[in-house]
Design an enzyme around this catalytic site. Structure first.
Site, PDB file in Angstrom:
ATOM      1  N   HIS A 207       0.804  -1.228   0.000  1.00 44.20           N
ATOM      2  CA  HIS A 207       0.000   0.000   0.000  1.00 44.20           C
ATOM      3  C   HIS A 207       0.837   1.277   0.000  1.00 44.20           C
ATOM      4  CE1 HIS A 207       0.620  -0.592   4.342  1.00 44.20           C
ATOM      5  NE2 HIS A 207       0.511   0.718   4.431  1.00 44.20           N
ATOM      6  N   ASP A 208       2.000   1.247   0.679  1.00 46.09           N
ATOM      7  CA  ASP A 208       2.816   2.465   0.783  1.00 46.09           C
ATOM      8  C   ASP A 208       4.022   2.460  -0.149  1.00 46.09           C
ATOM      9  OD1 ASP A 208       1.488   4.195   2.469  1.00 46.09           O
ATOM     10  OD2 ASP A 208       2.411   3.402   4.301  1.00 46.09           O
ATOM     11  N   LYS A 211       5.882   5.513  -1.275  1.00 50.34           N
ATOM     12  CA  LYS A 211       6.774   6.307  -0.409  1.00 50.34           C
ATOM     13  C   LYS A 211       8.221   6.235  -0.889  1.00 50.34           C
ATOM     14  CE  LYS A 211       4.182   6.363   3.952  1.00 50.34           C
ATOM     15  NZ  LYS A 211       4.124   5.769   5.306  1.00 50.34           N
ATOM     16  N   HIS A 236       2.092  10.090  -2.505  1.00 49.94           N
ATOM     17  CA  HIS A 236       2.564   8.688  -2.470  1.00 49.94           C
ATOM     18  C   HIS A 236       1.538   7.672  -2.983  1.00 49.94           C
ATOM     19  CE1 HIS A 236       0.779   8.209   1.644  1.00 49.94           C
ATOM     20  NE2 HIS A 236       0.813   6.905   1.385  1.00 49.94           N
ATOM     21  N   HIS A 262      -5.767   3.771  -0.603  1.00 48.75           N
ATOM     22  CA  HIS A 262      -5.733   3.498   0.841  1.00 48.75           C
ATOM     23  C   HIS A 262      -5.838   4.749   1.712  1.00 48.75           C
ATOM     24  CE1 HIS A 262      -1.388   4.290   0.418  1.00 48.75           C
ATOM     25  NE2 HIS A 262      -1.345   4.432   1.739  1.00 48.75           N
ATOM     26  N   HIS A 263      -5.740   5.952   1.108  1.00 47.51           N
ATOM     27  CA  HIS A 263      -5.971   7.171   1.901  1.00 47.51           C
ATOM     28  C   HIS A 263      -7.270   7.884   1.531  1.00 47.51           C
ATOM     29  CE1 HIS A 263      -2.413   7.046   4.341  1.00 47.51           C
ATOM     30  NE2 HIS A 263      -1.647   6.843   3.257  1.00 47.51           N
ATOM     31  N   ASP A 291      -4.375  -0.084   7.829  1.00 46.15           N
ATOM     32  CA  ASP A 291      -3.186   0.782   7.863  1.00 46.15           C
ATOM     33  C   ASP A 291      -3.248   1.755   9.032  1.00 46.15           C
ATOM     34  OD1 ASP A 291      -0.793   1.993   6.978  1.00 46.15           O
ATOM     35  OD2 ASP A 291      -1.925   3.509   5.869  1.00 46.15           O
TER      36      ASP A 291
HETATM   37  P1  C2E Z   1       1.620   6.307   8.256  1.00 47.31           P
HETATM   38  O1  C2E Z   1       2.530   6.719   9.337  1.00 47.31           O
HETATM   39  O2  C2E Z   1       1.721   4.873   7.816  1.00 47.31           O
HETATM   40  O3  C2E Z   1       0.149   6.581   8.712  1.00 47.31           O
HETATM   41  C1  C2E Z   1      -0.939   6.056   8.029  1.00 47.31           C
HETATM   42  C2  C2E Z   1      -2.199   6.748   8.421  1.00 47.31           C
HETATM   43  O4  C2E Z   1      -2.490   6.474   9.789  1.00 47.31           O
HETATM   44  C3  C2E Z   1      -2.189   8.226   8.313  1.00 47.31           C
HETATM   45  O5  C2E Z   1      -2.414   8.616   6.997  1.00 47.31           O
HETATM   46  C4  C2E Z   1      -3.331   8.630   9.228  1.00 47.31           C
HETATM   47  O6  C2E Z   1      -4.560   8.400   8.585  1.00 47.31           O
HETATM   48  C5  C2E Z   1      -3.198   7.600  10.328  1.00 47.31           C
HETATM   49  N1  C2E Z   1      -2.403   8.186  11.435  1.00 47.31           N
HETATM   50  C6  C2E Z   1      -1.130   7.932  11.737  1.00 47.31           C
HETATM   51  N2  C2E Z   1      -0.764   8.657  12.818  1.00 47.31           N
HETATM   52  C7  C2E Z   1      -1.817   9.387  13.193  1.00 47.31           C
HETATM   53  C8  C2E Z   1      -2.077  10.336  14.249  1.00 47.31           C
HETATM   54  O7  C2E Z   1      -1.225  10.629  15.057  1.00 47.31           O
HETATM   55  N3  C2E Z   1      -3.298  10.874  14.300  1.00 47.31           N
HETATM   56  C9  C2E Z   1      -4.266  10.569  13.447  1.00 47.31           C
HETATM   57  N4  C2E Z   1      -5.445  11.124  13.572  1.00 47.31           N
HETATM   58  N5  C2E Z   1      -4.075   9.682  12.417  1.00 47.31           N
HETATM   59  C10 C2E Z   1      -2.870   9.107  12.302  1.00 47.31           C
HETATM   60  P2  C2E Z   1      -2.011  10.113   6.570  1.00 47.31           P
HETATM   61  O8  C2E Z   1      -2.366  11.079   7.600  1.00 47.31           O
HETATM   62  O9  C2E Z   1      -2.621  10.296   5.220  1.00 47.31           O
HETATM   63  O10 C2E Z   1      -0.476  10.047   6.436  1.00 47.31           O
HETATM   64  C11 C2E Z   1       0.151   9.322   5.432  1.00 47.31           C
HETATM   65  C12 C2E Z   1       1.605   9.191   5.720  1.00 47.31           C
HETATM   66  O11 C2E Z   1       2.194  10.466   5.767  1.00 47.31           O
HETATM   67  C13 C2E Z   1       1.898   8.575   7.076  1.00 47.31           C
HETATM   68  O12 C2E Z   1       1.853   7.168   6.977  1.00 47.31           O
HETATM   69  C14 C2E Z   1       3.280   9.104   7.331  1.00 47.31           C
HETATM   70  O13 C2E Z   1       4.262   8.383   6.622  1.00 47.31           O
HETATM   71  C15 C2E Z   1       3.233  10.489   6.724  1.00 47.31           C
HETATM   72  N6  C2E Z   1       2.907  11.503   7.750  1.00 47.31           N
HETATM   73  C16 C2E Z   1       1.686  11.935   8.092  1.00 47.31           C
HETATM   74  N7  C2E Z   1       1.772  12.915   9.011  1.00 47.31           N
HETATM   75  C17 C2E Z   1       3.095  13.112   9.238  1.00 47.31           C
HETATM   76  C18 C2E Z   1       3.841  14.002  10.078  1.00 47.31           C
HETATM   77  O14 C2E Z   1       3.286  14.814  10.840  1.00 47.31           O
HETATM   78  N8  C2E Z   1       5.190  13.916  10.048  1.00 47.31           N
HETATM   79  C19 C2E Z   1       5.814  13.018   9.248  1.00 47.31           C
HETATM   80  N9  C2E Z   1       7.159  12.949   9.288  1.00 47.31           N
HETATM   81  N10 C2E Z   1       5.153  12.172   8.427  1.00 47.31           N
HETATM   82  C20 C2E Z   1       3.803  12.215   8.421  1.00 47.31           C
HETATM   83  C1  SIN Z   2       6.730   6.588   8.705  1.00 45.83           C
HETATM   84  O1  SIN Z   2       5.896   5.665   8.712  1.00 45.83           O
HETATM   85  O2  SIN Z   2       6.947   7.229   7.667  1.00 45.83           O
HETATM   86  C2  SIN Z   2       7.418   6.910   9.948  1.00 45.83           C
HETATM   87  C3  SIN Z   2       8.548   5.962  10.259  1.00 45.83           C
HETATM   88  C4  SIN Z   2       8.411   5.384  11.655  1.00 45.83           C
HETATM   89  O3  SIN Z   2       8.831   6.002  12.621  1.00 45.83           O
HETATM   90  O4  SIN Z   2       7.861   4.278  11.779  1.00 45.83           O
HETATM   91 FE    FE Z   3      -0.012   5.545   2.938  1.00 48.05          FE
HETATM   92 FE    FE Z   4       1.587   2.015   6.283  1.00 49.33          FE
END
Ligand code: C2E
Ligand code: SIN
Ligand code: FE
Ligand code: FE
Ligand code: SIN
Ligand code: SIN
Length: 352
Positions: A207-208, A211, A236, A262-263, A291
């Protein structure tokens, strides 16, 4: 087919046995005589002949019985059997074919007829053997090709997800958990049968994959993304779709769909297409839930791990907003099964 062809002649009358043996030997066949049904069966078991000439009327085991016994054994099913009988009786002919015989000749023997019928049935047998060999070979090749394709596909997907994990610092366990959560969502929602759920499970690790195309300084940023960075991050799903699309393989095509969707969110507020409700594929909706479920349980570079109660509360609150309500119901109805997977496939990233 042996060379020369090996013919078993079965008759309880020595004289008949001799006549037939002589006729066939003149044709340079290898001829084995048998004086009764029992001897005939043991001769066949010793070495399967290419054709059997089989007298009908014999004491103890008659010709019909011998034929039936042989036809019940798969390895003897295709040996041509020509019945021989004194009487030109219609009922015998009918029975000869119904017990699995291929042909019928009557005594007294016409030499030319015996030769012609034997030759014809050997020819048919020869074609059948060749055909069977060709089919076996073709099936073998198809099998090997299929296995290679499956192996190539799995390896490719595995390698891609590995690259992706290395970049985003997620572990193989994350990918495994998302896969297994996806299977539960797909199955218990009733959306998918076991085969479809299994396919989603296999495609979910991708799914990712998009990235790969996100710069490390954004992907690994500690803390919140600014709006430009967020704009890049949101590409992504489309990058992943671009990598995987165009394949005619079911698994890769499904993986492409999952990467793309997936988003997306149930209420239409997701990205990249703002698809809504059932316009999002089942696989897309399922992996969206899986996810986020795993992302919330995990520590990420930008967020701590969440407690179980917080995670469940978030899903309850997002039912019908981010998530398909039916899938949220599945999570609550089968909480234990999801927790089992989380506990079984635990890694350090869970610790905040
Ligand atoms: P991911 O880390 O695999 O997170 C997948 C999804 O899980 C996120 O999609 C979001 O829907 C949910 N999620 C993860 N952490 C949180 C959270 O703390 N609060 C809430 N409400 N939902 C959460 P999303 O938001 O579309 O993000 C996609 C990807 O973008 C994330 O995949 C991550 O790789 C990156 N990302 C998102 N926000 C941040 C950020 O603040 N900082 C960084 N470095 N990366 C981010
Ligand atoms: C990410 O999923 O992009 C953040 C990496 C991690 O701390 O797992
Ligand atoms: Fe994703
Ligand atoms: Fe993921
Ligand atoms: C964002 O909008 O920056 C991503 C949301 C999140 O951190 O979960
Ligand atoms: C499935 O049920 O196998 C998923 C099909 C879809 O993505 O809609």
């Amino acid at each position: 087919m042996k060379s020369p062809p090996d013919i078993l002649v079965v008759d309880d009358t020595l004289e008949n046995l001799k006549i037939l043996t002589d006729i066939l030997k003149l044709e340079n066949y290898k001829v084995r005589p048998a004086l009764n049904g029992k001897l005939a069966l043991s001769a066949v078991r010793q070495s399967a002949p290419d054709l059997i000439l089989l007298d009908i009327r014999m004491p103890d085991i008659d010709g019909f019985k011998v034929c039936q016994i042989l036809r019940d054994e798969p390895i003897y099913k295709s040996i041509p059997i020509i019945f021989i009988s004194a009487a030109d009786e219609v009922s015998d002919k009918v029975k000869a074919f119904s017990v699995g015989g291929n042909d019928y000749i009557t005594k007294p023997f016409n030499e030319e007829e015996v030769k012609a019928r034997v030759a014809t049935h050997l020819k048919i047998k020869c074609y059948q053997d060749k055909m069977a060999d060709m089919i076996a070979e073709a099936l073998g090749e198809v099998n090997i090709l299929n296995q290679e394709i499956i192996a190539t596909q799995s390896e490719l997907l595995y390698r891609l997800s590995e690259v992706c994990e290395t970049k985003s610092l997620e572990t193989g366990l994350h990918v495994k958990r998302v896969s297994e959560f996806s299977y539960l969502f797909a199955r218990y929602s009733g959306y998918c049968d076991p085969d479809e759920a299994e396919l989603i499970k296999q495609a979910a690790p991708m799914h990712d994959i998009g990235k790969i195309g996100i710069p490390d300084n954004i992907l690994m940023k500690q803390g919140k993304l600014n709006s430009d960075e967020w704009g890049v991050m949101k590409t992504h799903p489309t990058i992943g779709y671009t990598i995987l699309k165009g394949s005619t393989r079911t698994l890769i095509a499904l993986a492409a769909m999952i990467a793309y969707e997936h988003h997306e969110k149930w209420d239409g507020s997701g990205y990249p297409m703002q698809k809504q409700g059932e316009a999002i594929s089942v696989a897309g909706r399922v992996v969206a839930c899986a996810d986020v479920l795993d992302a919330l349980f995990c520590k990420r570079c930008y967020k701590p791990a969440w407690e179980k109660e917080q995670v469940l509360e978030f899903f309850r609150e997002q039912s019908g907003k981010h998530f398909d309500p039916k899938l949220v119901d599945v999570l609550f109805e089968h909480k234990q099964k999801f927790m089992e997977i989380k506990d079984r496939l635990q890694d350090q990233l869970y610790q905040s």
